[in-house]
Write a protein that holds these residues in place. Structure first.
Motif, PDB file in Angstrom:
ATOM      1  N   UNK A  16      40.232  42.376  41.670  1.00 48.60           N
ATOM      2  CA  UNK A  16      40.384  43.835  41.610  1.00 48.60           C
ATOM      3  C   UNK A  16      41.764  44.229  41.089  1.00 48.60           C
ATOM      4  N   UNK A  17      41.845  45.415  40.513  1.00 50.58           N
ATOM      5  CA  UNK A  17      43.115  45.909  39.973  1.00 50.58           C
ATOM      6  C   UNK A  17      44.053  46.331  41.103  1.00 50.58           C
ATOM      7  N   UNK A  18      45.332  45.981  40.984  1.00 53.99           N
ATOM      8  CA  UNK A  18      46.337  46.413  41.949  1.00 53.99           C
ATOM      9  C   UNK A  18      47.258  47.431  41.262  1.00 53.99           C
ATOM     10  N   UNK A  19      47.509  48.550  41.946  1.00 54.47           N
ATOM     11  CA  UNK A  19      48.412  49.577  41.444  1.00 54.47           C
ATOM     12  C   UNK A  19      49.745  49.403  42.168  1.00 54.47           C
ATOM     13  N   UNK A  20      50.709  48.792  41.455  1.00 60.38           N
ATOM     14  CA  UNK A  20      52.000  48.526  42.078  1.00 60.38           C
ATOM     15  C   UNK A  20      52.969  49.672  41.879  1.00 60.38           C
ATOM     16  N   UNK A  21      53.808  49.861  42.894  1.00 61.89           N
ATOM     17  CA  UNK A  21      54.943  50.784  42.739  1.00 61.89           C
ATOM     18  C   UNK A  21      56.062  50.299  43.648  1.00 61.89           C
ATOM     19  N   UNK A  22      57.107  51.101  43.798  1.00 64.74           N
ATOM     20  CA  UNK A  22      58.257  50.575  44.526  1.00 64.74           C
ATOM     21  C   UNK A  22      57.982  50.450  46.031  1.00 64.74           C
ATOM     22  N   UNK A  23      56.799  50.977  46.495  1.00 63.73           N
ATOM     23  CA  UNK A  23      56.439  50.774  47.917  1.00 63.73           C
ATOM     24  C   UNK A  23      55.701  49.452  48.104  1.00 63.73           C
ATOM     25  N   UNK A  24      55.047  48.985  47.038  1.00 64.00           N
ATOM     26  CA  UNK A  24      54.174  47.821  47.161  1.00 64.00           C
ATOM     27  C   UNK A  24      53.018  47.956  46.205  1.00 64.00           C
ATOM     28  N   UNK A  25      51.755  47.920  46.741  1.00 64.36           N
ATOM     29  CA  UNK A  25      50.601  48.108  45.848  1.00 64.36           C
ATOM     30  C   UNK A  25      49.462  48.788  46.601  1.00 64.36           C
ATOM     31  N   UNK A  26      48.530  49.341  45.798  1.00 65.55           N
ATOM     32  CA  UNK A  26      47.253  49.838  46.324  1.00 65.55           C
ATOM     33  C   UNK A  26      46.128  49.152  45.558  1.00 65.55           C
ATOM     34  N   UNK A  27      45.055  48.815  46.238  1.00 66.95           N
ATOM     35  CA  UNK A  27      43.921  48.138  45.575  1.00 66.95           C
ATOM     36  C   UNK A  27      42.628  48.555  46.246  1.00 66.95           C
ATOM     37  N   UNK A  28      41.633  48.899  45.437  1.00 65.49           N
ATOM     38  CA  UNK A  28      40.284  49.080  45.971  1.00 65.49           C
ATOM     39  C   UNK A  28      39.676  47.684  46.103  1.00 65.49           C
ATOM     40  N   UNK A  29      39.661  47.125  47.282  1.00 67.77           N
ATOM     41  CA  UNK A  29      39.235  45.717  47.410  1.00 67.77           C
ATOM     42  C   UNK A  29      37.721  45.563  47.235  1.00 67.77           C
ATOM     43  N   UNK A  30      36.961  46.676  47.412  1.00 67.61           N
ATOM     44  CA  UNK A  30      35.520  46.593  47.209  1.00 67.61           C
ATOM     45  C   UNK A  30      35.006  47.944  46.713  1.00 67.61           C
ATOM     46  N   UNK A  31      34.303  47.942  45.593  1.00 68.27           N
ATOM     47  CA  UNK A  31      33.690  49.169  45.091  1.00 68.27           C
ATOM     48  C   UNK A  31      32.383  48.805  44.394  1.00 68.27           C
ATOM     49  N   UNK A  32      31.264  49.228  44.970  1.00 70.45           N
ATOM     50  CA  UNK A  32      29.962  48.940  44.391  1.00 70.45           C
ATOM     51  C   UNK A  32      29.886  49.536  42.972  1.00 70.45           C
ATOM     52  N   UNK A  33      30.448  50.726  42.789  1.00 70.67           N
ATOM     53  CA  UNK A  33      30.385  51.384  41.468  1.00 70.67           C
ATOM     54  C   UNK A  33      31.193  50.612  40.430  1.00 70.67           C
ATOM     55  N   UNK A  34      32.391  50.169  40.818  1.00 74.02           N
ATOM     56  CA  UNK A  34      33.216  49.433  39.843  1.00 74.02           C
ATOM     57  C   UNK A  34      32.498  48.180  39.350  1.00 74.02           C
ATOM     58  N   UNK A  35      31.889  47.460  40.272  1.00 76.82           N
ATOM     59  CA  UNK A  35      31.156  46.247  39.864  1.00 76.82           C
ATOM     60  C   UNK A  35      29.899  46.607  39.066  1.00 76.82           C
ATOM     61  N   UNK A  36      29.190  47.647  39.479  1.00 73.59           N
ATOM     62  CA  UNK A  36      27.997  48.074  38.720  1.00 73.59           C
ATOM     63  C   UNK A  36      28.391  48.429  37.288  1.00 73.59           C
ATOM     64  N   UNK A  37      29.472  49.151  37.134  1.00 71.54           N
ATOM     65  CA  UNK A  37      29.918  49.554  35.788  1.00 71.54           C
ATOM     66  C   UNK A  37      30.324  48.337  34.944  1.00 71.54           C
ATOM     67  N   UNK A  38      30.665  47.223  35.636  1.00 74.76           N
ATOM     68  CA  UNK A  38      31.033  45.992  34.910  1.00 74.76           C
ATOM     69  C   UNK A  38      29.819  45.080  34.720  1.00 74.76           C
ATOM     70  N   UNK A  39      28.622  45.579  35.141  1.00 76.98           N
ATOM     71  CA  UNK A  39      27.389  44.803  34.953  1.00 76.98           C
ATOM     72  C   UNK A  39      27.021  43.905  36.108  1.00 76.98           C
ATOM     73  N   UNK A  40      27.682  44.091  37.261  1.00 71.96           N
ATOM     74  CA  UNK A  40      27.418  43.197  38.402  1.00 71.96           C
ATOM     75  C   UNK A  40      26.928  44.006  39.595  1.00 71.96           C
ATOM     76  N   UNK A  41      25.637  43.848  39.904  1.00 74.61           N
ATOM     77  CA  UNK A  41      25.061  44.500  41.089  1.00 74.61           C
ATOM     78  C   UNK A  41      24.833  43.438  42.157  1.00 74.61           C
ATOM     79  N   UNK A  42      25.660  43.466  43.184  1.00 74.81           N
ATOM     80  CA  UNK A  42      25.515  42.487  44.269  1.00 74.81           C
ATOM     81  C   UNK A  42      24.587  43.053  45.334  1.00 74.81           C
ATOM     82  N   UNK A  43      23.972  42.182  46.142  1.00 76.22           N
ATOM     83  CA  UNK A  43      23.150  42.676  47.255  1.00 76.22           C
ATOM     84  C   UNK A  43      24.005  43.524  48.204  1.00 76.22           C
ATOM     85  N   UNK A  44      23.330  44.278  49.078  1.00 72.41           N
ATOM     86  CA  UNK A  44      24.062  45.110  50.042  1.00 72.41           C
ATOM     87  C   UNK A  44      24.786  44.225  51.063  1.00 72.41           C
TER      88      UNK A  44
END
Ligand SMILES: Cc1cn([C@H]2C[C@H](O)[C@@H](COP(=O)(O)OP(=O)(O)O[C@H]3O[C@H](C)C(=O)[C@H](O)[C@H]3O)O2)c(=O)[nH]c1=O
Length: 193
Positions: A16-44
Motif C-alpha cells: 500500500x502507498x504511504x503518505x510521509x510527512x515530518x510527523x511520520x506516515x499515513x497509509x490505508x492498510x486495507x481498501x477493497x476499492x483500491x484493490x478492485x480498481x487494480x483488478x484484484x477482488x479478494x474474498x470478504x
C-alpha cells in the motif's frame, strides 16, 4: 498500491502507498476499492488476527484450516520483521508442495495475500515482532491443521532450531499429510494482473 506476483500463482505481495510527512506516515492498510480498481477482488474478510512473538527465531506454522472453514489470509507486520511463507497444498496443483516467502516488516510495509488451499507460517527476525492478518473465515478449531516446518525444504533464513509451540513441533510432515484441498484451476484474478 503495488501488486507483485510471487513464484506461487495466486500468492501476491501487496504494498500500500504511504503518505510521509515530518510527523511520520499515513497509509490505508486495507481498501477493497483500491484493490478492485487494480483488478484484484479478494474474498470478504471476517476476522482480524494479531499476535506478538517476543523472541527472534519464533516460528508459527505451518497452519491451515480445512474446508468448510478454509481461510485466505492477508498478512502484514505491525512491528519488527518476519519472514512469511506460503506453501501450495492443493492436490493436483502444478505447484503442489512448493513454497514462496517474503520478508514483511514495519519498515517495508509489504503484505502477503495467501489464498485458501495454502499453508501459512512465519519466523520472526527481530524480538517483539507483531503480525496482523485478515482472514476470510472464522476460527474453527475442528478444522485446524498443520504440517511441520522442516519437512518441505523451506529456507527460513535461520541458524539452528526455531522456537516452536508443542503443537507445531508435533505436526506431521508433508509426506505424511493428506491434504483436504484440490486444485480447481487458476484464480480468476491471475489473468487480470
Ligand atoms: C488462530 C487462532 C487461535 N486462537 C486461540 C487458540 C489458542 O488458545 C491461542 C493460540 O493459538 P495458536 O497457538 O494456534 O496460535 P498461532 O500459533 O499463532 O497460530 C496461528 O499462526 C499461523 C501462522 C496462522 O496462520 C494461523 O492463523 C494460526 O494457526 O489462540 C483463537 O482464539 N482464534 C484464532 O483464530
Amino acid at each position: 498500491m503495488q501488486i507483485q506476483k510471487t513464484s506461487l500463482p495466486g500468492v501476491l505481495v501487496l504494498v500500500p502507498r504511504r503518505f510521509g510527512d515530518d510527523r511520520g506516515f499515513f497509509c490505508e492498510s486495507w481498501s477493497r476499492k483500491t484493490l478492485h480498481d487494480a483488478g484484484l477482488d479478494l474474498p470478504e474478510f471476517v476476522q482480524d488476527n494479531h499476535s506478538l512473538s517476543a523472541a527472534a527465531g519464533t516460528l508459527r506454522g505451518l497452519h491451515f484450516q480445512a474446508p468448510p472453514h478454509a481461510q485466505g489470509k492477508l498478512v502484514r507486520c505491525g512491528r519488527g520483521r518476519l519472514f512469511d511463507v506460503a506453501v501450495d497444498i492443493r492436490k493436483g496443483s502444478p505447484t503442489y508442495g512448493q513454497w514462496t516467502g517474503c520478508e514483511l516488516s514495519f519498515e517495508n510495509g509489504r503484505q502477503l495475500w495467501i489464498p485458501a488451499g495454502f499453508l501459512h507460517g512465519f519466523v520472526t527476525r527481530e524480538p517483539d515482532t507483531e503480525i496482523l492478518y485478515k482472514c476470510t473465515d472464522y476460527y474453527a478449531p475442528d478444522c485446524d491443521g498443520s504440517v511441520v516446518w522442516d519437512s518441505i525444504g523451506i529456507d527460513w533464513g535461520i541458524a539452528g532450531r526455531p522456537i516452536l509451540s508443542a503443537k507445531d513441533a508435533a505436526a506431521p510432515s508433508l509426506n505424511e499429510f493428506d491434504s483436504p484441498f484440490t486444485y480447481e484451476g487458476p484464480f480468476d484474478y491471475e489473468a487480470r494482473l
